[in-house]
Design a protein around this motif. Structure first.
Motif, PDB file in Angstrom:
ATOM      1  N   ILE A 161       0.865  -1.177   0.000  1.00 38.54           N
ATOM      2  CA  ILE A 161       0.000   0.000   0.000  1.00 38.54           C
ATOM      3  C   ILE A 161       0.902   1.227   0.000  1.00 38.54           C
ATOM      4  O   ILE A 161       1.852   1.301   0.786  1.00 38.54           O
ATOM      5  CB  ILE A 161      -0.931  -0.033   1.224  1.00 38.54           C
ATOM      6  N   ALA A 162       0.626   2.165  -0.896  1.00 38.91           N
ATOM      7  CA  ALA A 162       1.537   3.279  -1.133  1.00 38.91           C
ATOM      8  C   ALA A 162       1.918   4.033   0.133  1.00 38.91           C
ATOM      9  O   ALA A 162       3.070   4.438   0.309  1.00 38.91           O
ATOM     10  CB  ALA A 162       0.921   4.235  -2.154  1.00 38.91           C
ATOM     11  N   ALA A 163       0.959   4.232   1.043  1.00 43.01           N
ATOM     12  CA  ALA A 163       1.242   5.006   2.247  1.00 43.01           C
ATOM     13  C   ALA A 163       2.109   4.240   3.249  1.00 43.01           C
ATOM     14  O   ALA A 163       2.685   4.845   4.153  1.00 43.01           O
ATOM     15  CB  ALA A 163      -0.074   5.417   2.917  1.00 43.01           C
ATOM     16  N   CYS A 164       2.192   2.921   3.080  1.00 42.74           N
ATOM     17  CA  CYS A 164       2.981   2.081   3.998  1.00 42.74           C
ATOM     18  C   CYS A 164       3.851   1.140   3.171  1.00 42.74           C
ATOM     19  O   CYS A 164       3.672  -0.089   3.208  1.00 42.74           O
ATOM     20  CB  CYS A 164       2.066   1.284   4.921  1.00 42.74           C
ATOM     21  N   PRO A 165       4.798   1.655   2.400  1.00 46.70           N
ATOM     22  CA  PRO A 165       5.511   0.836   1.415  1.00 46.70           C
ATOM     23  C   PRO A 165       6.379  -0.259   2.005  1.00 46.70           C
ATOM     24  O   PRO A 165       6.728  -1.210   1.300  1.00 46.70           O
ATOM     25  CB  PRO A 165       6.350   1.863   0.652  1.00 46.70           C
ATOM     26  N   SER A 166       6.734  -0.164   3.280  1.00 46.46           N
ATOM     27  CA  SER A 166       7.607  -1.191   3.852  1.00 46.46           C
ATOM     28  C   SER A 166       6.822  -2.360   4.444  1.00 46.46           C
ATOM     29  O   SER A 166       7.423  -3.293   4.993  1.00 46.46           O
ATOM     30  CB  SER A 166       8.499  -0.583   4.939  1.00 46.46           C
ATOM     31  N   LEU A 167       5.503  -2.336   4.324  1.00 45.51           N
ATOM     32  CA  LEU A 167       4.688  -3.467   4.769  1.00 45.51           C
ATOM     33  C   LEU A 167       4.226  -4.266   3.552  1.00 45.51           C
ATOM     34  O   LEU A 167       3.678  -3.701   2.607  1.00 45.51           O
ATOM     35  CB  LEU A 167       3.468  -2.987   5.560  1.00 45.51           C
TER      36      LEU A 167
END
Length: 303
Positions: free
Chosen positions: A148-154
């Motif tokens: 998900i763009a807002a949480c790219p490290s997940l």
């Protein structure tokens, strides 16, 4: 990775508003040592600022108010919610979308089957188009991880689970892959890995292997016994018929978790009839003996 338990109960919450079972009545009378719980929902973040909701319960407004990062106050209208993932189309996991209408459009991730239910039998996607465009659907493909763009490290990996579609669904008695999913959520920076499955009817060998590869198991804690609701006089269906694997008995959740000695084990989505809500019960003592925790509203997990 930060995991916040917003709500830890099954549908109806605890105590359930119209229930006078031993647990609910005992809690109201003050004779039962237990915590009140709202309906199941969690929030996940890599940075503590941008949060992904997993399910939106009818209690979502109170849940957001109880967790300060959900209102960061950076603008006149603001929220910490960056995206929403729906694990299924159950009413107690989706009705909160109506409560979030002022914040539309929302980015919502779900499977084809969940989108179909929420566009027909319970047409939330259609209804909410009248609020600033409503819900932007992002398709979850069962054979593909996504970010998900807002949480790219997940990194989110969906797992089709053996469970049941909601009672209102046109295919309630005709299960399809994607009616209900679990998630593996991996923090690509820390390597922490969460296995999340609040509705879990069966654990087969491949699923057990995925659980064994995770650091924390946040899994279905709905019922202690499969026939619990029948014996307590508050329902007619067994846990398996509803798509939930009970903790007790041969092949139950406790036997499954016993095979996974190194993981942190937490039960969520706990029905109001489940004796593990009573902190002085022998069932709760058995969980403690097995190193199995019981989720509660406001619980925080860091991986």
């Amino acid at each position: 990775m930060f995991v916040q338990i917003l709500g830890s109960a099954a549908g109806g919450g605890f105590p359930q508003w119209n229930c006078n079972c031993a647990n609910c009545a005992g809690f109201r009378e003050g004779s039962l040592r237990a915590k009140a719980r709202t309906q199941s929902s969690i929030a996940i973040s890599a940075d503590g600022v941008n949060w992904v909701l997993c399910n939106t319960s009818p209690d979502i407004r109170a849940q957001l108010a109880s967790f300060a990062p959900m209102q960061p106050g950076r603008a006149l209208r603001d929220t910490g919610i960056s995206a929403i993932i729906l694990m299924d189309s159950q009413i107690d996991h989706t009705t909160g979308l109506l409560m979030l209408r002022e914040g539309c459009p929302h980015q919502v991730w779900c499977t084809d089957m969940v989108h179909e239910d929420l566009s027909s039998g319970f047409p939330l996607f259609n209804m909410l188009t009248h609020w600033n465009g409503g819900l932007n659907w992002n398709r979850i493909e069962l054979d593909r991880s996504f970010t998900i763009a807002a949480c790219p490290s997940l990194r989110f990996t969906p797992l089709p689970l053996r469970s049941a579609a909601p009672p209102y669904s046109p295919h309630r008695f005709d299960p399809h892959p994607g009616d209900n999913i679990g998630l593996i959520v991996e923090d690509l920076n820390t390597g922490g890995k969460l296995f999340y499955a609040p509705g879990l009817g069966k654990v087969d060998a491949p699923l057990l292997e995925m659980m064994a590869d995770s650091d924390c198991l946040l899994v279905d804690g709905t019922l202690w016994d499969d026939d619990e609701m029948q014996r307590r006089g508050v329902g007619t269906r067994t846990g398996r018929e509803m798509g939930h694997l009970a903790q007790n008995g041969p092949g139950g959740m406790l036997e499954v978790l016993e095979q996974l000695p190194r993981q942190r084990k937490v039960l969520i989505h706990i029905n109001n009839t489940n004796p593990i809500l009573d902190e002085d019960s022998p069932q709760r003592a058995e969980l403690a003996r097995r190193n199995v925790e019981v989720a509660y509203d406001g619980m925080s997990i860091v991986l």
